[in-house]
Design a protein around this motif. Structure first.
Motif, PDB file in Angstrom:
ATOM      1  N   UNK B   1       1.175  -1.590  -0.108  1.00 40.32           N
ATOM      2  CA  UNK B   1      -0.093  -0.001  -0.065  1.00 40.32           C
ATOM      3  C   UNK B   1       0.789   0.899   0.166  1.00 40.32           C
ATOM      4  N   UNK B   2       1.340   1.149   1.147  1.00 43.47           N
ATOM      5  CA  UNK B   2       2.915   2.609   1.169  1.00 43.47           C
ATOM      6  C   UNK B   2       3.985   2.964  -0.260  1.00 43.47           C
ATOM      7  N   UNK B   3       5.082   1.980   0.486  1.00 36.95           N
ATOM      8  CA  UNK B   3       5.998   2.050  -0.216  1.00 36.95           C
ATOM      9  C   UNK B   3       6.198   1.026  -1.003  1.00 36.95           C
ATOM     10  N   UNK B   4       6.358   0.570  -2.525  1.00 39.85           N
ATOM     11  CA  UNK B   4       6.174  -0.253  -2.861  1.00 39.85           C
ATOM     12  C   UNK B   4       7.141  -1.528  -2.161  1.00 39.85           C
ATOM     13  N   UNK B   5       6.828  -2.569  -2.547  1.00 46.72           N
ATOM     14  CA  UNK B   5       7.205  -3.511  -1.998  1.00 46.72           C
ATOM     15  C   UNK B   5       8.726  -4.705  -2.400  1.00 46.72           C
ATOM     16  N   UNK B   7      10.665  -7.339  -3.625  1.00 45.92           N
ATOM     17  CA  UNK B   7      10.192  -8.793  -4.445  1.00 45.92           C
ATOM     18  C   UNK B   7       9.862  -9.492  -3.191  1.00 45.92           C
ATOM     19  N   UNK B   8      11.181  -9.560  -2.254  1.00 43.70           N
ATOM     20  CA  UNK B   8      11.379 -10.651  -1.438  1.00 43.70           C
ATOM     21  C   UNK B   8      10.033 -10.178  -0.560  1.00 43.70           C
ATOM     22  N   UNK B   9       9.616  -9.135   0.228  1.00 46.90           N
ATOM     23  CA  UNK B   9       8.564  -8.554   0.595  1.00 46.90           C
ATOM     24  C   UNK B   9       7.306  -9.254   0.041  1.00 46.90           C
ATOM     25  N   UNK B  10       7.436  -8.901  -1.519  1.00 52.77           N
ATOM     26  CA  UNK B  10       5.631  -9.595  -2.144  1.00 52.77           C
ATOM     27  C   UNK B  10       6.012 -10.457  -2.092  1.00 52.77           C
ATOM     28  N   UNK B  11       6.890 -11.425  -2.076  1.00 55.06           N
ATOM     29  CA  UNK B  11       7.040 -13.093  -2.192  1.00 55.06           C
ATOM     30  C   UNK B  11       6.576 -13.561  -0.684  1.00 55.06           C
ATOM     31  N   UNK B  12       6.766 -12.845   0.165  1.00 59.01           N
ATOM     32  CA  UNK B  12       6.952 -13.405   1.578  1.00 59.01           C
ATOM     33  C   UNK B  12       5.144 -12.840   1.353  1.00 59.01           C
ATOM     34  N   UNK B  13       5.040 -11.634   1.012  1.00 56.34           N
ATOM     35  CA  UNK B  13       3.178 -12.170   1.173  1.00 56.34           C
ATOM     36  C   UNK B  13       2.373 -12.508   0.850  1.00 56.34           C
ATOM     37  N   UNK B  14       2.921 -13.141  -0.839  1.00 53.56           N
ATOM     38  CA  UNK B  14       1.817 -14.945  -0.919  1.00 53.56           C
ATOM     39  C   UNK B  14       1.955 -15.547  -0.214  1.00 53.56           C
ATOM     40  N   UNK B  15       3.173 -15.673   0.257  1.00 59.31           N
ATOM     41  CA  UNK B  15       3.362 -17.397   1.201  1.00 59.31           C
ATOM     42  C   UNK B  15       2.736 -16.878   2.155  1.00 59.31           C
ATOM     43  N   UNK B  16       2.340 -15.815   2.704  1.00 61.12           N
ATOM     44  CA  UNK B  16       0.909 -15.864   3.676  1.00 61.12           C
ATOM     45  C   UNK B  16      -0.218 -15.595   3.666  1.00 61.12           C
ATOM     46  N   UNK B  17      -1.004 -15.386   2.062  1.00 59.79           N
ATOM     47  CA  UNK B  17      -1.806 -15.411   1.525  1.00 59.79           C
ATOM     48  C   UNK B  17      -2.705 -16.701   0.969  1.00 59.79           C
ATOM     49  N   UNK B  18      -0.815 -17.827   1.777  1.00 55.42           N
ATOM     50  CA  UNK B  18      -1.253 -18.912   0.710  1.00 55.42           C
ATOM     51  C   UNK B  18      -1.705 -19.252  -0.403  1.00 55.42           C
ATOM     52  N   UNK B  19      -0.642 -18.512  -1.461  1.00 55.34           N
ATOM     53  CA  UNK B  19      -1.044 -18.128  -3.098  1.00 55.34           C
ATOM     54  C   UNK B  19      -0.225 -18.772  -3.928  1.00 55.34           C
TER      55      UNK B  19
END
Lengths: 300, 333
Positions: B1-5, B7-19
């Motif tokens: 939402x705030x700063x552009x994530x 790649x690794x944080x984006x991947x982590x978010x994907x992992x957390x969402x289970x997708x």
């Protein structure tokens, strides 16, 4: 109690100063209240002992091989016979209910704890609400859902019991999953393991003992349920029925039916049934507590 | 939402969402599907009860059931819509009075037991006492009912005879305690309910008492208070809303209790009985008693009306109890 409290300025605040008389009165009151609380606890334990011993004394008069292996006589006024069909029916109906409710309950708990989000929050709230739905209402629901289409059956009873067990299992499992430290999840993720794999092979195994405890307590609860089965499995006192698509008896239904007849012969069978049911439920409950205790001590 | 994530944080978010991969997505779909199913159970219960109750509601009108305390299925005539032979006030009264008697007995006892276990008993007794009180909850309802008929009722006779011969003679309120007492009654059902809800109320009270801050208890003792004074000034006031919540949750359990109550209440459905030592019926007990023999016009459908009201009342009471207990926990922590 007997001693009037000294006039105090703020109600409820004990008078701390005062003469020797006041002090000894306060100590006397303290001792009296301690004794009173102890007596209430003793009475509570006495009630438990009273129930257990009364049922044991009445039940032992008739509990035996005949009771455990035979079906009731066609006429309830006749002596002899037993609840073999009800015992078998209880295990079949509760067994199917367990097979339905355990996977669903664990999956719902995983959604609540591991995924979160609005749906999971709603599920968590509804689970709490479902625990409070009276079991007879669940029975009426399953009657409307299932019995009106397929008739009374052991399977309908299983569905009703599964719906009663579901929120209990979800709640117990969610509680256990919350206790699994996040370090384990992070370590697994850092090793490149996928989220689903992490849940199945890391999170669930470390919560197993606690989940088993929750499931066993739910099974014990289902074993003793009677009201929802009256509207679903209906009972069948005539013969051993092992086909769950037909009307089936359970131990609890047979105790109820035989207890409310006026015949001492039927009541003798019902007492033996009550003792059998209590023993099954107590074994499940105590075993569950022992497993749960080992789980918590192992963790800390 | 705030700063552009990154790649690794984006991947982590994907992992957390289970997708992150197809297997994860499938697992997530199944698990969330089951979570949705749980919501459907509650909605389905309400919807199916309304559907089954609908014929009677349409025939007699929703509120006409609350207009009388006379339940007389044999008076039901298919074409007649007035008066409604299925009055349910006596069941609501029966549920309310038996639960009230149960709570009046169970709450003080539960508070005393919880105080004793958490504040007075030596530490080594905590676990055994907790287990033993919890065992009261393990005994099945049908066993309590059976025990109630043969063991409890004979024991209650002398107590009730004393009450009817003393309180029963007081003008006006005497009617509530009037005899004769035949054993099965609202009061008997209330006593059985008290025993059955005791472990639930005790468990919550125990939890609430256990988290009283130690420094406040020590402060009270340091002021020279005796232990009872410390309990009354440091432990009990703080726990007041917790005890309220525990009582409401116990009430929620008591008003849905079926089989034990059915066995000891006498199942009199024709009117409200003024005396608590008289016979009556509750909302669950009439359903259990008549469900499989409901053959008169609109009989079964009217029982579903009772079940619907029971569901509504149970939900309101339980949600209220949950909110009170939850607020207490937040207050404490």
């Amino acid at each position: 109690m007997a001693a009037a409290p000294p006039a105090s300025r703020t109600p409820g605040t004990p008078q701390l100063e005062g003469g020797d008389g006041a002090l000894s009165r306060r100590h006397a009151k303290d001792r009296a209240m301690t004794v009173l609380l102890g007596v209430v606890v003793a009475i509570t334990l006495a009630v438990l002992v009273w129930v257990l011993f009364y049922v044991a004394a009445q039940g032992l008069k008739y509990l035996g091989p005949t009771f455990l292996t035979q079906t009731p006589p066609g006429n309830p006024a006749l002596p002899g016979g037993g609840f073999a069909n009800g015992i078998v029916g209880s295990f079949i109906i509760v067994g199917i209910a367990t097979l339905i409710s355990v996977p669903l309950g664990i999956a719902a708990a995983i959604a609540v704890v591991e995924y979160g989000g609005r749906l999971a929050a709603a599920t968590s709230f509804v689970t709490d609400v479902l625990v409070g739905v009276p079991s007879i209402v669940t029975g009426a629901f399953v009657y409307a859902l299932w019995v009106t289409h397929f008739g009374y059956s052991g399977l309908a009873g299983s569905i009703a019991l599964a719906l009663i067990m579901l929120p209990l299992i979800t709640r117990a499992t969610a509680e256990m999953l919350r206790l699994v430290p996040d370090v384990l999840r992070e370590a697994s993720a850092a090793l490149g393991v996928s989220k689903s794999r992490t849940i199945v092979s890391v999170v669930l195994p470390s919560a197993t003992a606690g989940i088993i405890t929750g499931v066993m307590l739910a099974v014990a609860r289902a074993m003793g349920e009677t009201a929802p089965l009256l509207l679903t499995a209906l009972g069948n006192d005539l013969f051993m029925q092992t086909n769950p698509t037909q009307r089936m008896s359970t131990l609890s239904l047979q105790i109820f039916d035989n207890a409310i007849t006026g015949f001492q012969t039927a009541q003798a069978r019902a007492w033996a049934g009550a003792l059998t049911l209590i023993l099954i439920v107590l074994v499940l409950t105590i075993a569950a507590r022992l497993i749960g205790r080992r789980a918590t001590t192992a963790r800390s | 939402m705030t700063a552009p994530a990154s790649p690794s944080t984006a991947a982590m978010a994907e992992w957390l969402r289970g997708r992150a991969n197809p297997a994860d997505r499938a697992f997530r779909a199944v698990v969330l599907g089951v979570a949705g199913l749980v919501l459907l159970v509650l909605l389905g219960t309400a919807a199916f009860l309304v559907a089954q109750a609908w014929p009677a509601i349409q025939h007699y009108g929703f509120f006409s059931f609350l207009g009388s305390d006379r339940w007389a299925p044999s008076d039901a005539v298919a074409k007649s819509t007035h008066p409604n032979p299925y009055g349910i006030l006596q069941f609501m009264y029966g549920t309310a009075i038996t639960s009230l008697i149960g709570m009046l007995i169970a709450v003080p006892v539960a508070v005393a037991v919880a105080l004793f276990i958490t504040q007075i008993a030596p530490a080594w007794l905590y676990r055994p006492l907790t287990y033993v009180v919890d065992l009261l909850a393990a005994i099945p309802s049908v066993v309590y009912g059976f025990w109630g008929i043969f063991a409890l009722i004979p024991a209650l006779h002398p107590i009730v005879n004393f009450l009817t011969s003393t309180l029963g003679n007081i003008p006006v309120i005497g009617a509530v305690f009037a005899g004769p007492f035949f054993g099965v009654s609202y009061f008997t059902a209330g006593v059985v309910l008290a025993i059955m809800v005791l472990p639930i109320v005790t468990a919550i009270c125990r939890e609430v008492f256990a988290v009283t801050p130690v420094d406040e208890k020590e402060a009270a003792l340091a002021l020279g208070m005796t232990r009872w004074e410390m309990l009354r000034t440091a432990v009990l006031p703080r726990a007041r809303s917790g005890i309220t919540g525990a009582s409401i949750l116990g009430l929620g359990r008591a008003l849905g209790e079926t089989i034990a109550v059915t066995m000891v209440i006498g199942n009199s459905v024709l009117s409200i009985t003024a005396s608590i030592f008289g016979q009556g019926a509750t909302m669950p007990s009439v359903i259990a008693n008549e469900f499989t023999e409901a053959t008169e016009p609109f009989h079964l459908s009217s029982l579903f009306v009772v079940a619907l009201w029971l569901l509504i009342i149970a939900l309101v009471v339980n949600v209220a109890g949950k909110l009170v207990v939850r607020r207490t926990r937040e207050d404490i922590v």
